[in-house]
Every structure is written in structure tokens, then in C-alpha cells.
Scaffold this motif. Structure first.
Motif, PDB file in Angstrom:
ATOM      1  N   GLN A  11       0.519  -1.201   0.109  1.00  8.57           N
ATOM      2  CA  GLN A  11       0.073  -0.024   0.043  1.00  8.57           C
ATOM      3  C   GLN A  11       0.725   1.252  -0.009  1.00  8.57           C
ATOM      4  N   LEU A  12       1.974   1.205   0.570  1.00  4.41           N
ATOM      5  CA  LEU A  12       2.943   2.354   0.837  1.00  4.41           C
ATOM      6  C   LEU A  12       3.564   2.780  -0.429  1.00  4.41           C
ATOM      7  N   TYR A  13       4.071   1.707  -1.326  1.00 11.56           N
ATOM      8  CA  TYR A  13       4.556   1.726  -2.349  1.00 11.56           C
ATOM      9  C   TYR A  13       3.735   2.389  -3.647  1.00 11.56           C
ATOM     10  N   SER A  14       2.377   1.679  -3.553  1.00  7.83           N
ATOM     11  CA  SER A  14       1.199   1.965  -4.269  1.00  7.83           C
ATOM     12  C   SER A  14       0.826   3.575  -4.416  1.00  7.83           C
ATOM     13  N   GLU A  15       1.023   4.117  -2.984  1.00  7.09           N
ATOM     14  CA  GLU A  15       0.626   5.447  -2.682  1.00  7.09           C
ATOM     15  C   GLU A  15       1.745   6.173  -3.347  1.00  7.09           C
ATOM     16  N   ILE A  16       2.936   5.991  -3.154  1.00  4.57           N
ATOM     17  CA  ILE A  16       4.141   6.745  -3.797  1.00  4.57           C
ATOM     18  C   ILE A  16       4.026   6.816  -5.230  1.00  4.57           C
ATOM     19  N   ILE A  17       3.842   5.852  -5.809  1.00  4.65           N
ATOM     20  CA  ILE A  17       3.441   5.597  -7.040  1.00  4.65           C
ATOM     21  C   ILE A  17       2.454   6.552  -7.592  1.00  4.65           C
ATOM     22  N   LEU A  31       0.609  12.738   1.297  1.00  4.33           N
ATOM     23  CA  LEU A  31       1.745  11.572   1.322  1.00  4.33           C
ATOM     24  C   LEU A  31       2.325  11.652   2.609  1.00  4.33           C
ATOM     25  N   GLU A  32       2.411  12.734   3.188  1.00  5.60           N
ATOM     26  CA  GLU A  32       2.953  12.545   4.782  1.00  5.60           C
ATOM     27  C   GLU A  32       1.893  11.964   5.500  1.00  5.60           C
ATOM     28  N   ASP A  33       0.659  12.123   5.274  1.00 11.51           N
ATOM     29  CA  ASP A  33      -0.344  11.358   6.165  1.00 11.51           C
ATOM     30  C   ASP A  33      -0.297   9.863   5.757  1.00 11.51           C
ATOM     31  N   VAL A  34      -0.042   9.515   4.348  1.00  8.40           N
ATOM     32  CA  VAL A  34       0.100   8.317   3.974  1.00  8.40           C
ATOM     33  C   VAL A  34       1.020   7.469   4.791  1.00  8.40           C
ATOM     34  N   ILE A  35       2.292   8.077   4.821  1.00  3.49           N
ATOM     35  CA  ILE A  35       3.551   7.495   5.372  1.00  3.49           C
ATOM     36  C   ILE A  35       3.453   7.495   7.240  1.00  3.49           C
ATOM     37  N   HIS A  36       2.793   8.448   7.571  1.00  2.00           N
ATOM     38  CA  HIS A  36       2.508   8.289   9.210  1.00  2.00           C
ATOM     39  C   HIS A  36       1.157   7.211   9.438  1.00  2.00           C
ATOM     40  N   VAL A  40       1.952   3.885  11.819  1.00  2.00           N
ATOM     41  CA  VAL A  40       0.927   3.682  12.606  1.00  2.00           C
ATOM     42  C   VAL A  40       0.245   2.136  12.830  1.00  2.00           C
ATOM     43  N   HIS A  41       0.053   1.727  11.465  1.00  2.00           N
ATOM     44  CA  HIS A  41      -0.333   0.343  11.156  1.00  2.00           C
ATOM     45  C   HIS A  41       0.633  -0.518  11.360  1.00  2.00           C
ATOM     46  N   LEU A  42       1.632  -0.155  10.907  1.00  2.00           N
ATOM     47  CA  LEU A  42       2.874  -1.414  11.056  1.00  2.00           C
ATOM     48  C   LEU A  42       3.344  -1.528  12.833  1.00  2.00           C
ATOM     49  N   PHE A  43       2.953  -0.580  13.470  1.00  2.00           N
ATOM     50  CA  PHE A  43       3.405  -0.639  14.956  1.00  2.00           C
ATOM     51  C   PHE A  43       2.918  -1.957  15.645  1.00  2.00           C
ATOM     52  N   PRO A  44       1.607  -2.169  15.484  1.00  2.39           N
ATOM     53  CA  PRO A  44       1.217  -3.237  16.271  1.00  2.39           C
ATOM     54  C   PRO A  44       1.686  -4.756  15.539  1.00  2.39           C
ATOM     55  N   VAL A  45       2.093  -4.744  14.226  1.00  2.00           N
ATOM     56  CA  VAL A  45       2.848  -5.931  13.623  1.00  2.00           C
ATOM     57  C   VAL A  45       4.194  -5.809  14.286  1.00  2.00           C
ATOM     58  N   ALA A  46       5.022  -4.860  14.441  1.00  2.09           N
ATOM     59  CA  ALA A  46       6.282  -4.847  14.619  1.00  2.09           C
ATOM     60  C   ALA A  46       6.453  -5.204  16.167  1.00  2.09           C
ATOM     61  N   PRO A  83       9.993   8.141  10.588  1.00  2.00           N
ATOM     62  CA  PRO A  83       8.808   8.479  10.070  1.00  2.00           C
ATOM     63  C   PRO A  83       8.775   9.704   9.667  1.00  2.00           C
ATOM     64  N   LYS A  84       9.071  10.646  10.323  1.00  6.38           N
ATOM     65  CA  LYS A  84       8.981  12.145  10.073  1.00  6.38           C
ATOM     66  C   LYS A  84      10.003  12.553   9.078  1.00  6.38           C
ATOM     67  N   GLU A  85      11.417  11.808   9.385  1.00  2.00           N
ATOM     68  CA  GLU A  85      12.304  12.020   8.552  1.00  2.00           C
ATOM     69  C   GLU A  85      12.133  11.540   6.924  1.00  2.00           C
ATOM     70  N   LEU A  86      11.527  10.417   6.991  1.00  2.00           N
ATOM     71  CA  LEU A  86      11.151   9.920   5.606  1.00  2.00           C
ATOM     72  C   LEU A  86       9.926  10.544   4.963  1.00  2.00           C
ATOM     73  N   ALA A  87       9.193  10.971   5.639  1.00  2.00           N
ATOM     74  CA  ALA A  87       8.015  11.764   4.984  1.00  2.00           C
ATOM     75  C   ALA A  87       8.619  12.988   4.634  1.00  2.00           C
ATOM     76  N   ARG A  88       9.526  13.638   5.259  1.00  2.00           N
ATOM     77  CA  ARG A  88       9.939  15.078   4.683  1.00  2.00           C
ATOM     78  C   ARG A  88      10.911  14.709   3.216  1.00  2.00           C
ATOM     79  N   ASN A  89      11.487  13.499   3.370  1.00  2.00           N
ATOM     80  CA  ASN A  89      12.534  13.598   2.312  1.00  2.00           C
ATOM     81  C   ASN A  89      11.779  12.951   1.035  1.00  2.00           C
TER      82      ASN A  89
END
Length: 450
Positions: A11-17, A31-36, A40-46, A83-89
Motif C-alpha cells: 500500500q505504501l509503495y502504491s501510494e508513492i507511485i 503523502l505525509e499522512d500516508v506515511i504516518h 501507525v499500522h506497522l506498529f502493532p505488527v512490529a 517516520p517524520k524524516e522519511l516523510a520529509r525526504n
């Protein structure tokens, strides 16, 4: 963790595309919201598989507990500032890439519109001489395969016909090519460019997971204070969860940098597209490479007329198609306007410490709202005025005052002008339509990664 996180990563890669390929203006903050949302959804899994889960403790988290983890994400910051650094870049690099691709498509549109304009606004004199040059030998019964127009005759006819277009569009076009070249060299190919950022996504996601694991005990205590101790449900993926995480080698598409270098080489050749267009046509196989025993426009023989140099002013002395000052269509000014806007839009894409994404988007929106066909107030007035003066007086950079009666010029000794090799006009136009291949490779990277 891979099976459960795979859907999130797709889903993340699809949004960037989708942001890269969007044809309409997009809000980069989405896009910043998508990364955030992704983190958020990765946290429970990780948390469950990399921090909380042990070899003697298999099972699935209850949905209520998963929701609690998501709600505590902003307070716990399990992945730190990644996450914030990745979103900004990503936001900056995607914005730069989008403007780059838009500039290429808009430039190709200018080429196409110039072609249509040239075909629909040929003067009567130009039509007559083009017909005379191309078909009159056949009309007189001469075999076309054996009798070709003289090279210098072709040069004079086409320079006379294209003087208005080449003289007015050459400088703005060259400026656009320079701006695109600078954008690619200093930004697209930089460490903060889209290619590098996309290729670093894997390592950034791994770095985020590792950070959560390093602070595992402290993170688990904080989670238990907020959400309590989870009661695990029977696992549906026990065999997969119990396996240790393994690293996978990623097979990328052909290196993007080599494609970008090839693009830079191609676009550099197109810098003098308008000034070289006559040379390209007259070097066609249907035109004789010299001025001896060829079609001169009236007969078979040697062409002895002077070859006019480039520039509008010199075409007043063109022996075949003299300049017609009042023949310039208004549409030509609109094309100049478009080229100036393209360069201006590229300038807004260049990152600056004092400008943020919001300012860049506002600048771009302002450019989109401006009407086409006329120069706006904040355009480079000096540049536009100089182009207008050049188109009327011939005092542009490519114009050289020319005296056909000068003793320095001998009509018996026409020299065929030499120039560096470059692509044919059609090839250059098709090349510009394919210019975005380097950035499209990024999209293929994403697709390949999935």
C-alpha cells in the motif's frame, strides 16, 4: 512479520507511485499522512512480532488491543523520528520529480504545437519554394532518385521559412533545457533525489524496526501501562511467525543512474534544437551533400547563391525566401510564454533552506492559475522584451549583420557548414516524449520491489 507487513508495504509503495504518476495537482501533505498511517499500522505488527512475541508465546493480538497500540503511537514514538524524516525526504523528492516530469511533457507539447503552427502558417512564398524545391524536378520529368536539391539551396529555403520560429524560440528553449539539466544534475541525482530516496526505503524501514527492538523492554512496559497485557488469540500463521526473520536480496531494474546519464546526453543535444532544425532537414538523404550538378530551383547545375547565416536579420537578404516581418503569428508569443513558465516552474522546484513544501506548492498553484497566451507580471520581463526586440530587429544572440555585397563573400565559393552530429527532429521529439524514462524507472523499481 513479513506476511503481515507485506500488505502495508504494498500500500505504501502504491501510494508513492500514484503521487509520482498523478497528472492533476496533488497535495503533498496527503503523502505525509500516508506515511504516518503506514507506521501507525506497522506498529502493532512490529511490536507483537519483533518486541513482544517470544518462542513460547505464539498467537494473534485481539483487535481491541491492536487499536489501543495504534492510538498510543504518537505518544510512544516507537520508531523515533524516522517516520517524520522519511516523510520529509519523500515529499521533497516526489515534488521535485513531479515538476521534472511535468516540464518534460510540457516541453514536448511546445514542440508539437510549434510543428502544427509551422504547418498552418507557412507564407505563400515559403509554400511556393518548398514545393519548387521538393517536387519541381519530378514535374519536369527528372528522376528524383538521381536529381536532388542542392544543399545550400535547401539551407536558404528552410532558413528563410523558419527564421521567425528559430529566432524567437531558440533562446527560451535553450534556457528550459539548461534548467532541466540543472534540475536533474543537482537534485534528481543527488542524495536527496527521488532515485536515492526510493532505494533507501528498505533500509529505512529496517532501521525503524531495529530501533523499536533496541528499546523493546522499555517500550513493552509503556505499552502495558496504557493497553495492559494482551490476551493472545489462536494463531493462524504460527508456522510463519515462529521462523526467524531473513533478509532478502532485492533485484532492481536496470540502474537508474545510467538511464539518467543517457537522458542528460540526449537533452543536451536538443539544446540547439530550433537553431539546428534546418541543418537536420538538409542533411537528409533526399538532399544532395554538395552544390554541384543538383537541383537549384530552376535547373540542374551548380548552386552559386550565398548561404545565409543563422539569425532573423540576415534573412532579409535571403535569395530564395526573404524575411516577411509581419508574418509572425500571435501563437508564437504564446509558445514563448509557455517556455518561460516551464523554466519558472522548474525554479520553484529547487529546494531552499528558507522555503518549505507548502511554499513550493503555493508557487506551483500560482503558475497553474495564470492565464496562458500572455506573459504574467512576475515573469522575467527583461528576458521577454529582449526576445520581442530580437524577433523584430534581428539583434538576438544568433543574429549577425550581413552584407551580401561584402568582398569577403564570394558567391562562387559556398562552403557547406559543418556541425556536430545530432538526432533528426523527429527523433528528438520522440526522445522528449520519452524523457521521463529515468523517473519512470523509479516507478518500475517500486513495482519490482513489490
Amino acid at each position: 512479520m513479513e506476511p503481515l507487513s507485506r500488505k502495508l508495504i504494498i500500500q505504501l509503495y502504491s501510494e508513492i507511485i500514484s503521487h509520482l504518476k498523478a497528472t492533476e495537482p496533488v497535495n503533498l501533505y496527503s503523502l505525509e499522512d500516508v506515511i504516518h498511517k503506514f507506521f501507525v499500522h506497522l506498529f502493532p505488527v512490529a511490536y507483537h512480532q519483533a518486541v513482544h512475541l517470544s518462542k513460547n508465546n505464539y498467537g494473534e493480538l485481539h483487535e481491541d488491543y491492536i487499536n489501543c497500540l495504534k492510538h498510543t503511537f504518537d505518544d510512544l514514538l516507537p520508531f523515533g523520528q524516522i517516520p517524520k524524516e522519511l516523510a520529509r525526504n519523500l515529499m521533497q523528492s516526489v515534488q521535485t520529480a513531479r515538476i521534472f516530469m511535468q516540464a518534460l511533457h510540457q516541453s514536448a507539447e511546445v514542440l508539437s504545437e510549434t510543428d502544427e503552427l509551422y504547418a498552418s502558417h507557412l507564407s505563400a512564398s515559403c509554400q511556393k519554394h518548398l514545393l519548387k524545391m521538393s517536387y519541381c524536378p519530378s514535374c519536369t520529368g527528372l528522376p528524383k532518385a538521381h536529381i536532388k536539391p542542392c544543399y545550400s539551396y535547401c539551407m536558404n529555403v528552410l532558413r528563410g521559412c523558419s527564421a521567425q520560429y528559430a529566432g524567437v524560440l531558440d533562446s527560451p528553449w535553450s534556457n528550459v533545457v539548461d534548467a532541466i539539466d540543472n534540475l536533474v544534475t543537482t537534485h534528481i541525482r543527488s542524495d536527496a533525489g527521488i532515485v536515492t530516496i526510493i532505494k533507501q526505503l528498505d533500509s529505512k524501514l529496517s532501521e525503524a524496526i531495529m530501533l523499536a527492538m533496541e528499546h523493546g523492554p522499555d517500550l513493552e512496559n509503556k505499552v502495558k501501562k496504557t493497553c495492559g497485557t494482551p490476551k493472545l488469540l489462536p494463531s493462524l500463521t504460527m508456522t510463519n511467525e515462529g521462523k526467524p526473520l531473513t533478509q532478502h536480496s532485492v533485484k532492481w531494474a536496470s540502474p537508474a543512474d545510467s538511464e539518467i546519464l543517457r537522458f542528460l546526453s540526449t537533452i543536451d543535444k536538443s539544446k540547439e534544437f530550433y537553431s539546428n532544425i534546418v541543418n537536420n532537414v538538409c542533411e537528409d538523404e533526399d538532399i544532395q551533400r554538395n552544390d554541384h550538378h543538383c537541383w537549384t530551383g530552376d535547373r540542374i547545375g551548380d548552386y552559386t547563391q550565398l548561404v545565409m547565416t543563422t539569425g532573423i536579420d540576415t534573412q532579409r537578404y535571403n535569395p530564395e525566401v526573404p524575411l516577411e516581418p509581419d508574418a509572425q503569428p500571435n501563437k508564437l508569443n504564446e509558445l514563448v510564454d509557455k517556455l518561460l513558465k516551464i523554466r519558472k516552474n522548474i525554479a520553484t522546484a529547487i529546494p531552499s533552506p528558507s522555503r518549505n513544501i507548502n511554499e513550493i506548492q503555493n508557487d506551483m498553484a500560482g503558475r497553474d492559475d495564470e492565464g496562458s497566451g500572455r506573459i504574467t507580471d512576475d515573469m522575467e520581463d527583461d528576458e521577454y522584451n529582449s526576445l520581442q526586440e530580437s524577433s523584430g530587429s534581428g539583434e538576438g544572440p544568433t543574429s549577425t549583420p550581413y552584407d551580401p555585397m561584402s568582398p569577403a563573400h564570394n558567391p562562387e565559393e559556398n562552403e557547406i557548414e559543418q556541425r556536430s552530429s545530432s538526432a533528426k527532429p523527429t527523433v528528438l521529439i520522440l526522445g522528449c516524449l520519452k524523457c521521463s524514462a529515468a523517473i519512470v524507472l523509479v516507478i518500475s523499481f517500486l513495482t519490482c520491489r513489490l
